[in-house]
Design a protein around this motif. Structure first.
Motif, PDB file in Angstrom:
ATOM      1  N   PRO A  89       0.826  -1.209   0.000  1.00 29.15           N
ATOM      2  CA  PRO A  89       0.000   0.000   0.000  1.00 29.15           C
ATOM      3  C   PRO A  89       0.861   1.261   0.000  1.00 29.15           C
ATOM      4  CG  PRO A  89      -0.896  -1.605   1.539  1.00 29.15           C
ATOM      5  CD  PRO A  89       0.419  -2.149   1.079  1.00 29.15           C
ATOM      6  N   SER A  90       0.524   2.208  -0.863  1.00 29.34           N
ATOM      7  CA  SER A  90       1.341   3.411  -1.045  1.00 29.34           C
ATOM      8  C   SER A  90       1.310   4.333   0.164  1.00 29.34           C
ATOM      9  CB  SER A  90       0.860   4.179  -2.287  1.00 29.34           C
ATOM     10  OG  SER A  90      -0.509   4.548  -2.144  1.00 29.34           O
ATOM     11  N   GLU A  91       0.314   4.176   1.053  1.00 29.31           N
ATOM     12  CA  GLU A  91       0.244   5.046   2.225  1.00 29.31           C
ATOM     13  C   GLU A  91       1.279   4.692   3.286  1.00 29.31           C
ATOM     14  OE1 GLU A  91      -3.156   1.995   2.647  1.00 29.31           O
ATOM     15  OE2 GLU A  91      -2.332   3.281   1.070  1.00 29.31           O
ATOM     16  N   LEU A  92       1.981   3.575   3.098  1.00 32.37           N
ATOM     17  CA  LEU A  92       3.081   3.235   3.997  1.00 32.37           C
ATOM     18  C   LEU A  92       4.315   3.995   3.536  1.00 32.37           C
ATOM     19  CD1 LEU A  92       2.519  -0.627   4.261  1.00 32.37           C
ATOM     20  CD2 LEU A  92       1.873   1.115   5.928  1.00 32.37           C
ATOM     21  N   GLU A  93       4.741   4.987   4.322  1.00 33.64           N
ATOM     22  CA  GLU A  93       5.858   5.823   3.899  1.00 33.64           C
ATOM     23  C   GLU A  93       6.590   6.406   5.099  1.00 33.64           C
ATOM     24  OE1 GLU A  93       4.292   9.032   1.623  1.00 33.64           O
ATOM     25  OE2 GLU A  93       2.953   9.735   3.196  1.00 33.64           O
ATOM     26  N   GLY A 135       1.224  -6.129   4.076  1.00 37.61           N
ATOM     27  CA  GLY A 135       1.316  -4.692   4.322  1.00 37.61           C
ATOM     28  C   GLY A 135       0.114  -4.184   5.082  1.00 37.61           C
ATOM     29  N   LEU A 136      -0.442  -5.030   5.943  1.00 38.05           N
ATOM     30  CA  LEU A 136      -1.675  -4.706   6.658  1.00 38.05           C
ATOM     31  C   LEU A 136      -1.413  -4.555   8.150  1.00 38.05           C
ATOM     32  CD1 LEU A 136      -4.817  -4.577   6.919  1.00 38.05           C
ATOM     33  CD2 LEU A 136      -4.778  -7.062   7.101  1.00 38.05           C
ATOM     34  N   ASN A 137      -1.859  -3.443   8.701  1.00 38.63           N
ATOM     35  CA  ASN A 137      -1.846  -3.249  10.152  1.00 38.63           C
ATOM     36  C   ASN A 137      -2.971  -2.273  10.482  1.00 38.63           C
ATOM     37  OD1 ASN A 137      -1.351  -2.515  12.871  1.00 38.63           O
ATOM     38  ND2 ASN A 137       0.825  -2.932  12.643  1.00 38.63           N
ATOM     39  N   ASN A 138      -4.095  -2.808  10.919  1.00 35.54           N
ATOM     40  CA  ASN A 138      -5.249  -1.970  11.257  1.00 35.54           C
ATOM     41  C   ASN A 138      -5.492  -1.963  12.763  1.00 35.54           C
ATOM     42  OD1 ASN A 138      -6.181  -4.570  11.529  1.00 35.54           O
ATOM     43  ND2 ASN A 138      -8.104  -4.242  10.426  1.00 35.54           N
ATOM     44  N   ALA A 139      -4.383  -1.888  13.520  1.00 33.66           N
ATOM     45  CA  ALA A 139      -4.481  -1.822  14.979  1.00 33.66           C
ATOM     46  C   ALA A 139      -5.395  -0.679  15.398  1.00 33.66           C
ATOM     47  CB  ALA A 139      -3.093  -1.625  15.589  1.00 33.66           C
ATOM     48  N   VAL A 140      -6.079  -0.860  16.504  1.00 35.38           N
ATOM     49  CA  VAL A 140      -6.985   0.158  17.033  1.00 35.38           C
ATOM     50  C   VAL A 140      -6.273   0.936  18.139  1.00 35.38           C
ATOM     51  CG1 VAL A 140      -9.188   0.577  18.210  1.00 35.38           C
ATOM     52  CG2 VAL A 140      -9.013  -1.222  16.469  1.00 35.38           C
ATOM     53  N   GLY A 165      -2.595   2.857   7.026  1.00 32.60           N
ATOM     54  CA  GLY A 165      -1.288   3.385   6.650  1.00 32.60           C
ATOM     55  C   GLY A 165      -0.457   3.679   7.879  1.00 32.60           C
ATOM     56  N   MET A 166       0.073   4.895   7.956  1.00 31.58           N
ATOM     57  CA  MET A 166       0.938   5.280   9.072  1.00 31.58           C
ATOM     58  C   MET A 166       0.200   6.037  10.167  1.00 31.58           C
ATOM     59  SD  MET A 166       3.786   4.014   8.032  1.00 31.58           S
ATOM     60  CE  MET A 166       5.119   4.751   8.981  1.00 31.58           C
ATOM     61  N   ASP A 167      -1.073   6.329   9.953  1.00 33.09           N
ATOM     62  CA  ASP A 167      -1.812   7.163  10.894  1.00 33.09           C
ATOM     63  C   ASP A 167      -3.086   6.476  11.354  1.00 33.09           C
ATOM     64  OD1 ASP A 167      -0.093   9.549  10.726  1.00 33.09           O
ATOM     65  OD2 ASP A 167      -0.810   9.646   8.659  1.00 33.09           O
ATOM     66  N   GLY A 296      -9.471   3.187  -1.657  1.00 33.04           N
ATOM     67  CA  GLY A 296      -9.304   1.931  -2.372  1.00 33.04           C
ATOM     68  C   GLY A 296      -8.094   1.119  -1.981  1.00 33.04           C
ATOM     69  N   SER A 297      -7.445   1.445  -0.876  1.00 32.90           N
ATOM     70  CA  SER A 297      -6.254   0.720  -0.457  1.00 32.90           C
ATOM     71  C   SER A 297      -6.581  -0.728  -0.106  1.00 32.90           C
ATOM     72  CB  SER A 297      -5.600   1.406   0.747  1.00 32.90           C
ATOM     73  OG  SER A 297      -4.575   0.609   1.297  1.00 32.90           O
ATOM     74  N   SER A 298      -5.626  -1.633  -0.391  1.00 32.98           N
ATOM     75  CA  SER A 298      -5.818  -3.047  -0.059  1.00 32.98           C
ATOM     76  C   SER A 298      -5.815  -3.291   1.444  1.00 32.98           C
ATOM     77  CB  SER A 298      -4.723  -3.890  -0.713  1.00 32.98           C
ATOM     78  OG  SER A 298      -3.438  -3.496  -0.246  1.00 32.98           O
ATOM     79  N   SER A 299      -5.331  -2.326   2.226  1.00 34.37           N
ATOM     80  CA  SER A 299      -5.312  -2.479   3.686  1.00 34.37           C
ATOM     81  C   SER A 299      -6.498  -1.788   4.357  1.00 34.37           C
ATOM     82  CB  SER A 299      -4.003  -1.909   4.257  1.00 34.37           C
ATOM     83  OG  SER A 299      -3.903  -0.524   4.002  1.00 34.37           O
TER      84      SER A 299
END
Length: 537
Positions: A89-93, A135-140, A165-167, A296-299
């Motif tokens: 996912p492109s939002e990982l930066e 590339g998935l991390n949807n921690a709460v 993503g990162m936020d 539309g991100s895969s994560s």
């Protein structure tokens, strides 16, 4: 609730729990940690039209630290993408301290402040987890409370903002899950019976256009479950009411279309005397639950909808993996979801039997089939989306030689059930392991895929040489003999010592999919050298 308020919550909880832990006992705490880096140097490849990124470099890095002191625990995770690897996912930066938490775990209850992972039931209603392969991390980011009364009642409540993503997003989730064991209450010795339930509220600010069309920022879903076990027999059932979903689809002069999500899951199993049988049926209708609407991100997912079929690991068996259909709205093709299931049978032929021979034999078969729903609100199905039959055997011929043979027949719809057209492939795999000594062994993979569609026939081979416990060397090639005549070669070496592993490889990779736990993401074709390091303490 803003990110600043979340951080204040975590810091306050850290102070309180650390003080309580220090007062509880004088025992020293301990620290655990892990580090992982996955770095690739890319190059252009005219054979596959693979293009390297501008800086020809990608690197995913993770560092995790956890501290434990009695009933108190605290942890952080630092992630750095310099830049992110192709296909992720492109939002990982860039680099950021993404996850941090403090927790207190007592005999009957626990409290967590900060980031956490959890799941309600099978995950169809809610699941937060990390999978670095995807590339998935949807921690709460928020708070979680759990309570257990003996083995009779288990309760948990969560609140917070999922990560994308990162936020951490402005979306908020609030939910509760409870499990009640009837068998424990009645002191049943040979049977287990429990009923469970969950509720999850999702809140996200909506656009003015959606609000004007009657959209609501808040939606609530529910799950009811029952589990039974007795003498090797298991039965599990789950019903999910996913609440209302809004899709950006123009119809009748409206910009959005409202749908109601629901799902049903039934699992039956039997396991005894070397025989295992599992039958699973599932129906999905509009069950995609994004963290953020319109992304539309895969994560961008807040629930877990895995492919329920054989989870393959060989390269030719994963070229066209099954992807569950959770609902599709388009002018060309509309379906509210899918329905289908799988039958999984396993049998261990014991030593000394006619088939088992001197060392026994393990046989496994699986049949899975799924169809697109043709109408909403019922079980009427339309075109097939996926079908797979597989059979594999595992045989230890001697102390030195072990053999695995696999056959898979896969049929899938390129239109995901939009029409009756399907592609059929037959795949054969031989996996042969020979141990010359306790330290030296070789493993040979031979694969063949035959089909009249797509790029026609493929062949693949891989040879792995192991010098236990430290060194491993491999070389592989996957060749499309039916159409493109392109070789997808790879070679690598790895070294492991204690809790550290270093691997270096170079190769050409085909565009396709990477799957983990029944969930897949697309990857582009690329060629390059890869360095992977993992260590823990």
């Amino acid at each position: 609730m803003t990110k600043v308020n979340f951080q204040i919550l975590v810091l306050a909880a850290l102070t309180v729990t650390a003080t309580a832990s220090a007062q509880e006992n004088n025992k020293k705490g301990y620290l655990t940690g892990s580090f992982e880096t996955n770095t690739t140097l890319y190059q252009d490849d005219s054979k596959t039209n693979a293009e390297a990124p501008d800086d020809k470099f990608g690197s995913n890095n993770y560092m995790k630290l956890d501290y434990y002191h009695g009933k108190f625990a605290a942890g952080v995770q630092l992630e750095a993408y310099q830049p992110v690897l192709l296909g992720y996912p492109s939002e990982l930066e860039k680099a950021k301290l993404t996850n941090y938490y403090v927790s207190w775990t007592d005999k009957d209850f626990s409290v967590t402040a900060g980031t956490f992972y959890d799941q309600f039931g099978s995950g169809l209603l809610f699941r937060s987890w990390e999978d670095r392969m995807l590339g998935l991390n949807n921690a709460v980011m928020g708070a979680r409370f759990t309570y257990h009364y003996k083995n009779i009642v288990a309760f948990k409540a969560i609140w917070g903002a999922p990560r994308l993503g990162m936020d951490f997003t402005e979306t908020q989730v609030r939910g509760a899950d409870i499990s009640f064991s009837i068998s424990e209450l009645l002191h049943w010795n040979n049977s287990s019976l429990s009923i469970e339930g969950s509720a999850l509220n999702r809140y996200e600010k909506i656009s003015v256009d959606l609000e004007e069309e009657g959209g609501k920022p808040s939606t609530t879903g529910y799950s009811g479950r029952i589990n039974f076990e007795r003498n090797g027999f298991t039965a599990k059932g789950e019903y999910i009411d996913g609440g209302d979903k809004y899709f950006s689809f123009i119809k009748d002069d409206k910009l959005f279309t409202k749908k109601h999500a629901n799902a049903q899951l039934l699992e039956l199993g039997y396991s005894k005397n070397g025989l295992g049988i599992n039958l699973t049926g599932r129906r999905l209708e509009w069950m995609s639950t994004p963290i953020v609407f319109g992304n539309g991100s895969s994560s961008n997912m807040m629930n877990y909808i895995p492919a329920m079929c054989t989870q393959y690991t060989y390269s030719l068996t994963t070229m066209n993996p099954y992807t569950p259909q959770t609902g599709n709205l388009s002018n060309l093709f509309t379906t509210s979801g899918e329905m289908g299931g799988q039958l999984d049978v396993y049998y261990h032929f014991k030593r000394g039997t006619a088939i088992g021979g001197k060392r026994g034999l393990k046989a496994h078969a699986n049949f899975a089939t799924y169809y697109a729903l043709s109408e909403e609100g019922n079980i009427k199905t339309g075109n097939m989306t996926f079908r797979d039959f597989s059979f594999d055997v595992e045989k230890q011929w001697t102390k030195a030689f072990k053999m695995n043979l696999l056959y898979s027949m896969q049929e899938y719809s390129k239109s995901h059930g939009g029409d009756k057209g399907t592609w059929l492939s037959n795949i054969f795999v031989a996996d042969l392991l020979y141990k010359f000594t306790n330290q030296f062994s070789t493993r040979l993979e031979l694969q063949y895929l035959t089909t009249k569609e797509d790029k026609k026939d493929w062949i693949a081979a891989m040879l792995e040489v192991n010098f236990a416990p430290a060194w491993s060397i491999y070389g592989s090639d996957m060749y499309n003999q039916g159409d493109t005549k392109v070789h997808y070669y790879s070679a690598g070496v790895s070294y492991a010592k204690s809790r550290t592993r270093v691997a270096l490889s170079y190769g050409r990779n085909k565009a396709g999919y990477v799957c983990s736990g029944g969930v897949c993401r697309n990857i582009p074709a690329y060629t390059g050298a890869n360095l992977s390091i993992t260590t823990s303490f």
